[in-house]
Design a protein around this motif. Structure first.
Motif, PDB file in Angstrom:
ATOM      1  N   GLU A   1       0.828  -1.219   0.000  1.00 21.66           N
ATOM      2  CA  GLU A   1       0.000   0.000   0.000  1.00 21.66           C
ATOM      3  C   GLU A   1       0.856   1.260   0.000  1.00 21.66           C
ATOM      4  O   GLU A   1       0.377   2.330  -0.367  1.00 21.66           O
TER       5      GLU A   1
ATOM      6  N   ARG B   1       4.501   1.861  -8.402  1.00 22.77           N
ATOM      7  CA  ARG B   1       3.153   1.474  -8.842  1.00 22.77           C
ATOM      8  C   ARG B   1       3.241   0.716 -10.167  1.00 22.77           C
ATOM      9  O   ARG B   1       2.544  -0.280 -10.364  1.00 22.77           O
ATOM     10  N   GLN B   2       4.119   1.215 -11.025  1.00 25.61           N
ATOM     11  CA  GLN B   2       4.301   0.558 -12.323  1.00 25.61           C
ATOM     12  C   GLN B   2       4.784  -0.877 -12.121  1.00 25.61           C
ATOM     13  O   GLN B   2       4.312  -1.812 -12.768  1.00 25.61           O
TER      14      GLN B   2
ATOM     15  N   VAL C   1       2.049  -3.084 -10.904  1.00 26.03           N
ATOM     16  CA  VAL C   1       1.116  -3.424 -11.979  1.00 26.03           C
ATOM     17  C   VAL C   1       1.740  -4.419 -12.953  1.00 26.03           C
ATOM     18  O   VAL C   1       1.175  -5.468 -13.251  1.00 26.03           O
ATOM     19  N   GLU C   2       2.945  -4.085 -13.431  1.00 22.70           N
ATOM     20  CA  GLU C   2       3.489  -4.829 -14.564  1.00 22.70           C
ATOM     21  C   GLU C   2       4.262  -6.079 -14.184  1.00 22.70           C
ATOM     22  O   GLU C   2       4.207  -7.076 -14.883  1.00 22.70           O
TER      23      GLU C   2
ATOM     24  N   THR D   1      -2.274  -5.698  -8.522  1.00 23.12           N
ATOM     25  CA  THR D   1      -3.456  -4.852  -8.430  1.00 23.12           C
ATOM     26  C   THR D   1      -4.712  -5.696  -8.652  1.00 23.12           C
ATOM     27  O   THR D   1      -4.663  -6.776  -9.236  1.00 23.12           O
ATOM     28  N   GLU D   2      -5.826  -5.173  -8.183  1.00 19.37           N
ATOM     29  CA  GLU D   2      -7.063  -5.937  -8.260  1.00 19.37           C
ATOM     30  C   GLU D   2      -7.559  -6.060  -9.700  1.00 19.37           C
ATOM     31  O   GLU D   2      -7.357  -5.170 -10.516  1.00 19.37           O
TER      32      GLU D   2
ATOM     33  N   GLU E   1      -9.582  -3.196 -11.076  1.00 20.95           N
ATOM     34  CA  GLU E   1      -8.795  -2.018 -11.460  1.00 20.95           C
ATOM     35  C   GLU E   1      -8.134  -2.251 -12.811  1.00 20.95           C
ATOM     36  O   GLU E   1      -8.118  -1.366 -13.664  1.00 20.95           O
ATOM     37  N   ARG E   2      -7.631  -3.460 -13.019  1.00 24.92           N
ATOM     38  CA  ARG E   2      -6.966  -3.756 -14.294  1.00 24.92           C
ATOM     39  C   ARG E   2      -7.962  -3.635 -15.449  1.00 24.92           C
ATOM     40  O   ARG E   2      -7.648  -3.083 -16.512  1.00 24.92           O
TER      41      ARG E   2
ATOM     42  N   MET F   1      -8.704  -0.003 -16.099  1.00 26.29           N
ATOM     43  CA  MET F   1      -7.622   0.697 -16.790  1.00 26.29           C
ATOM     44  C   MET F   1      -7.561   0.295 -18.272  1.00 26.29           C
ATOM     45  O   MET F   1      -7.223   1.105 -19.124  1.00 26.29           O
TER      46      MET F   1
END
Lengths: 482, 241
Positions: free
Chosen positions: A358, A387-388, A391-392, A397-398, A401-402, A405
């Protein structure tokens, strides 16, 4: 203690912080004072931006040549009769310190402030071995007396406590009977600590910067306690993060100027101490034996990555002192001994994402941190990089959210989809809309509308107005809307 | 002078009047305003959340959309900053990086454009009110537009501006931050609302619709009478009414 503090989940730590009005009052007041002090001290120095650039260049050069400077440092320390130990992990560092303590049959260790010893959990290790550890920095001492309350700030560890709370801690634990006046409390703490200084077997200090050219370590304090720690006990152990080094005294001058001004708004702190090895022949002061423990503990994994600039940090806390998120949730909410913006960048690097996922999101990306940093670490950009990565690479991430996006990408890179989507938005939102506002929204709007109204999308978008106006003719619009 | 307006998605969908006032204001200052209709969003929601592959596609679309423009004018400091940051997304793609850089160079936030390109500070606005100005974070810290809005507002006839204490503190918007960390965001916006109330202003002026949506949404929820206006609306206000 280690790098992690508190065992509750992030949300619960945040909630606890938000509800602690004493803490928030203490933090806001301190932030205001420290911010103003820093700005005045920076102004006084003249062209602050040039100083920041110089600071950044020094840190960058040092980190790019870290192997060379660490080699030089250790040779110089050894030449002066000191011992150097490179610890790859916290456990290795602790094991080495334990050995020294056992060899000396030490019963009591006195410390000056050091974040890296907190990071490796040195105190607990020594105490488990039956060796008493006394913190001599006033803030750290208060926390230690208060049943090991964790630090909430890297420069002012007891920032979350106000003076009456501190008085109560000393009353309850140490039989203090006087008022909450800082002078009286401090006098009491000094009396307590003086006895400890005189009876300690080993002194442990941190190291603000080591100077490679001479094998020295520097200590920056306002209380003078680090001088006693490094001169009264016969044995001294200095513990440093492997990045805390400058090439020569000339760079030390620049870095200490930046550090003191940024941390506490002073030109210089009351004590800036340079120590080189153990007591030499014919010298009066200094320990008989000197050990330097250089701690990696995950730092070398950061070298050469997109996060390398996080290692430029000089632990001044300027970023923490301007952070509006820190101001409301306090240091403990970060769950790390390194709180605030730098903590949110550094903690996942040293301790992994699992328990700290978080933290990179605990920022509105307002960039107050980046602006305040005396060595120009782009803190808010490093938070975005985390954050990137989440994600990647981590794919943490949930799913919702994906998907959202992906949908955003599709709509925002495809004008027809965007136009249709935005056209139907008012209709889609109409069940939730009252007098032009949404007060209880669906999906992500639910969180927004817990405390704020949300404007309903307009039936006539700007683009509709523009097109009509152009078609109406006679106006200036020259667009080519379709 | 021909300018291309990037109105921003927030203004397009939620605050069309900000777009209208921007058009009229620029036309009043002698510009010909074009609105390339293929424009969408600057991509910040994805970029700031770490979805860089997704934001790259959005960036490419926006670069293409504004390729023919001489000047791109944006009534938002934050979105203007994002357009200027596009080049960083294409470090591995020199051709796109060059195109993104070109867009960044011709992009201006509205007040910057008026003060530096049109070289005007008095736009002939009249607005009788007690107001305070919210300095948005990206506009001041990342774009460096600190003085421009105040230079323009100081020339508005009838406007009494009171400085906002702790103006440097974020209002708590932060895009997805406002919903991901809504309890922290709420405390931040409450602090902002308290400082606004201390000024006794009737109107809060800002240059970023995101911040205004956040602060305005909180003011509305609490039933506070402070009116929220975008700087384009104030600068395009010509007479009483």
């Amino acid at each position: 203690m280690g790098i992690r503090i508190g065992d509750k989940a992030f949300d619960r730590r945040v909630e606890k912080g938000l509800q602690d009005s004493f803490m928030r009052g203490a933090v806001t007041g301190a932030q205001d004072r420290l911010r103003t002090g820093r700005l005045n001290a920076a102004k006084e120095l003249g062209d602050w931006e040039k100083w920041r650039t110089l600071g950044k260049e020094i840190r960058q050069h040092t980190l790019e040549n870290l192997d060379f400077y660490l080699q030089q440092l250790s040779e110089k320390v050894a030449n002066r009769g000191g011992y150097v130990f490179f610890a790859e992990t916290a456990a290795e560092a602790n094991q080495y310190i334990r050995q020294v303590v056992q060899e000396k049959q030490a019963k009591k260790v006195i410390k000056s402030k050091s974040m890296v010893t907190e990071e490796i959990g040195m105190n607990e290790m020594l105490e488990d071995d039956g060796c008493q550890v006394i913190e001599s920095d006033l803030g750290e001492y208060i926390l230690q007396v208060d049943d090991q309350d964790p630090p909430s700030h890297i420069v002012a560890p007891a920032l979350h406590k106000n003076k009456s709370q501190i008085r109560d801690v000393f009353r309850e634990k140490k039989g203090y009977q006087k008022s909450e006046r800082p002078e009286e409390i401090t006098r009491f703490a000094r009396e307590q600590l003086r006895r400890e200084f005189l009876s300690a077997d080993i002194g442990v200090t941190g190291c603000n910067f080591a100077v490679a050219e001479s094998g020295s370590i520097s200590l920056v304090t306002n209380e003078g306690n680090a001088r006693l720690v490094s001169s009264l006990p016969k044995t001294q152990i200095a513990v440093m993060g492997m990045e805390r080094i400058v090439p020569t005294w000339e760079e030390l001058d620049v870095m200490v100027s930046l550090l003191c001004r940024s941390a506490v708004g002073q030109k210089l702190t009351s004590y800036v101490t340079g120590l080189t090895g153990p007591k030499g022949e014919g010298e009066v002061d200094g320990p008989d034996e000197f050990h330097l423990v250089i701690v990696d503990n995950g730092r070398s994994n950061i070298l050469g990555t997109e996060f390398e600039e996080a290692l430029h940090c000089i632990r001044c806390a300027a970023c923490i002192n301007v952070c509006p998120v820190y101001s409301h949730i306090g240091g403990h909410a970060y769950g790390s001994i390194y709180p605030g913006p730098i903590g949110a960048v550094l903690t996942p690097l040293l301790d992994g994402y699992e328990n700290n996922k978080e933290l990179p999101y605990a920022s509105s990306l307002c960039a107050a941190c980046t602006e305040a940093c005396p060595v120009k670490i782009p803190l808010h950009e490093l938070l975005i990089k985390h954050r990137q990565k989440i994600v990647e690479e981590e794919k943490r991430t949930e799913a919702l959210e994906r998907i959202a996006m992906k949908g955003f990408e599709a709509a925002a890179s495809n004008p027809s989809l965007y136009k249709v989507g935005s056209k139907v938005a008012p209709l889609a939102m109409s069940p939730f809309t009252k007098e032009g506002y949404v007060t209880e929204g669906p999906g992500p709007l639910k969180a927004w509308t817990r405390s704020r109204d949300f404007p309903a999308p307009e039936k006539e978008r700007f683009r509709d107005w523009y097109r009509k106006r152009k078609k109406g003719g006679g106006e200036h619009g020259q667009g080519h809307d379709s | 002078m021909k300018v291309s307006l990037f109105v921003t998605c927030l203004a397009d969908l939620f605050y069309p009047e900000v777009g209208k006032d921007t058009v009229e204001l620029l036309e009043g200052l002698g510009c010909e305003v074009d609105f390339p209709a293929a424009q969408t969003c600057c991509g910040q929601p994805a970029f700031n959340s770490g979805y860089h592959k997704e934001s790259k596609e959005v960036a490419k679309h926006m670069v293409e959309t504004f390729e023919g423009a001489d000047y791109v004018v944006v009534p938002s400091g934050s979105c203007a900053t994002m357009l200027k940051e596009y080049a960083k997304l294409f470090v591995d793609d020199p051709a796109w990086q060059e195109r993104a850089r070109a867009l960044g160079e011709k992009t201006y936030e509205l007040t910057q454009f008026i003060v530096h390109v049109l070289e005007k500070e008095d736009v002939g606005a009249v607005f009788h009110a007690r107001a305070t100005y919210h300095t948005s974070c990206h506009m001041t810290r990342l774009l460096g537009a600190r003085e421009e809005p105040l230079k323009l507002l100081n020339q508005v006839e009838g406007l009494q501006l009171t400085p906002l204490s702790h103006c440097y503190d974020c209002c708590g918007f932060g895009g997805t931050f406002s919903v991901k960390m809504d309890s922290i965001s709420r405390e931040m916006v409450d602090a902002k609302v308290n400082h606004i109330e201390e000024t006794d202003a009737e109107v809060l002026i800002g240059a970023d619709a995101g911040c205004l949506m956040n602060i305005g949404g909180r003011l509305k929820r609490q039933g506070k009478p402070v009116k929220v206006m975008h700087i384009a609306q104030v600068l395009n206000h010509k007479q009483e009414g």
